[in-house]
Design an enzyme around this catalytic site. Structure first.
Site, PDB file in Angstrom:
ATOM      1  N   CYS B  86       0.828  -1.201   0.000  1.00  0.00           N
ATOM      2  CA  CYS B  86       0.000   0.000   0.000  1.00  0.00           C
ATOM      3  C   CYS B  86       0.871   1.264   0.000  1.00  0.00           C
ATOM      4  O   CYS B  86       1.529   1.537  -0.985  1.00  0.00           O
ATOM      5  CB  CYS B  86      -0.982  -0.051   1.173  1.00  0.00           C
ATOM      6  N   HIS B 194      -3.503  -5.751   0.955  1.00  0.00           N
ATOM      7  CA  HIS B 194      -2.849  -5.965   2.255  1.00  0.00           C
ATOM      8  C   HIS B 194      -2.766  -7.454   2.605  1.00  0.00           C
ATOM      9  O   HIS B 194      -3.682  -7.978   3.248  1.00  0.00           O
ATOM     10  CB  HIS B 194      -3.637  -5.243   3.344  1.00  0.00           C
ATOM     11  N   GLU B 196      -1.024  -8.769   4.873  1.00  0.00           N
ATOM     12  CA  GLU B 196      -0.925  -8.946   6.333  1.00  0.00           C
ATOM     13  C   GLU B 196      -2.299  -8.994   7.005  1.00  0.00           C
ATOM     14  O   GLU B 196      -2.431  -9.418   8.144  1.00  0.00           O
ATOM     15  CB  GLU B 196      -0.042  -7.845   6.946  1.00  0.00           C
TER      16      GLU B 196
END
Lengths: 90, 217
Positions: B86, B194, B196
């Protein structure tokens, strides 16, 4: 050292869509402004710089514009510069 | 050896990454404050999402001059792995480590959603289990994720198989549906989604795990 006043205009390259400009153009129509063909939004950066001469000021400001103020991948920039002979910086 | 997680003023996904990498996958992590230049003992580095230095001027424009990134340029040149997520992707393009630029979403919305992506590279640097052609699902959360580049850059990305991830349904107007790219050597990967946030079973999908596991392969 003389002081120079400058202004850098940063604008999106013509090939890059400006959705914020398009949204503003749509609002202009709702305001009643007629005939607006184009509205593109950029940034103006006002600067004052001490330099030995205009060429040195220009070199510094070109470096700044190319490397920091604008991203040449998507933006163009334009530099205007003028000396301010009557003013001195301490 | 551990995974470095860069922390700029304004980063807000650094702890999510530490949770995913350490909490979910059991790899050691170390936070790297933006003023450090010490990258010794690190296997790989993640540049997190957020709003580095407030994203003033342009996303990632000021972060580019952080001391930690001066060291990161050498780290990349040594062939070590760097993942930019990002805002981290935006920083890598501003640095010139990855080509192109990310600018405002076509529809002007900040988009917070889950998107389907195609693994469009056959290179194995970040998708080791022959993921090529597979679809994965990852969260996105960005206002400026519209990937832009010149025709020459796009040709270069295509010729070298550098487009790692593509949106199946383009949310932001990105050129060629690009969601993530790698550099030519393959050790640097930048993506808007994302991974994560897709590593903990309690939160939903696990499709981010393979990408983060690739940090140490």
């Amino acid at each position: 050292m003389p002081l120079f006043k400058a202004r850098v205009f940063v604008s999106l390259r013509p090939s890059v869509l400006d959705p914020a400009g398009e949204a503003t153009r749509a609002a202009a129509g709702r305001l009643g402004v007629k005939g607006l063909e184009k509205l593109r939004i950029g940034k103006a950066v006002e600067l004052e710089i001490n330099a030995s001469d205009e060429e040195q000021a220009r070199n510094q400001l070109e470096l700044l514009s190319e490397q920091l103020l604008a991203n040449p991948v998507i933006e163009n920039w334009d530099l205007e510069i003028e000396s301010v002979n009557s003013r001195k910086i301490a | 050896m551990s995974i470095g997680v860069v922390v700029f003023p304004g980063s807000n996904c650094d702890r999510d990454i530490a949770w995913a990498v350490n909490g979910c996958l059991g790899m050691k992590t170390r936070y790297l404050w933006h003023e450090t230049r010490d990258l010794s003992g690190l296997e790989a580095i993640v540049i997190p999402g957020g709003f580095s230095y407030g994203d003033y001027l342009r996303c990632g424009a000021i972060a580019r001059f952080a001391p930690v990134l001066e060291s990161l340029v050498d780290f990349v040149a040594e062939g070590r792995k760097v993942l930019g997520i990002c805002n981290g992707f935006q920083v890598l393009t501003e640095l010139g480590i990855l080509p192109g630029a990310l600018t405002r979403n076509k529809n002007l919305n900040f988009i917070c959603d889950e998107v389907d992506l195609e693994v469009s590279t056959s290179r194995k640097d970040w998708f080791p289990k022959s993921f090529s052609g597979d679809n994965i699902k990852l969260p996105i959360a960005h206002g400026e994720g519209r990937y832009q580049c010149s025709k020459e850059t796009l040709d270069n990305l295509l010729d070298n198989d550098l487009i790692a991830l593509r949106y199946l349904k383009n949310p932001n107007g990105s050129l060629s549906n690009i969601a993530g790219i790698t550099n030519c050597s393959g050790n640097v990967f930048g993506l808007m989604p994302h991974p994560e946030r897709a590593c903990d079973g309690q939160l939903g999908g696990l499709d981010g795990q393979e990408i983060l596991k690739s940090l140490i392969s």
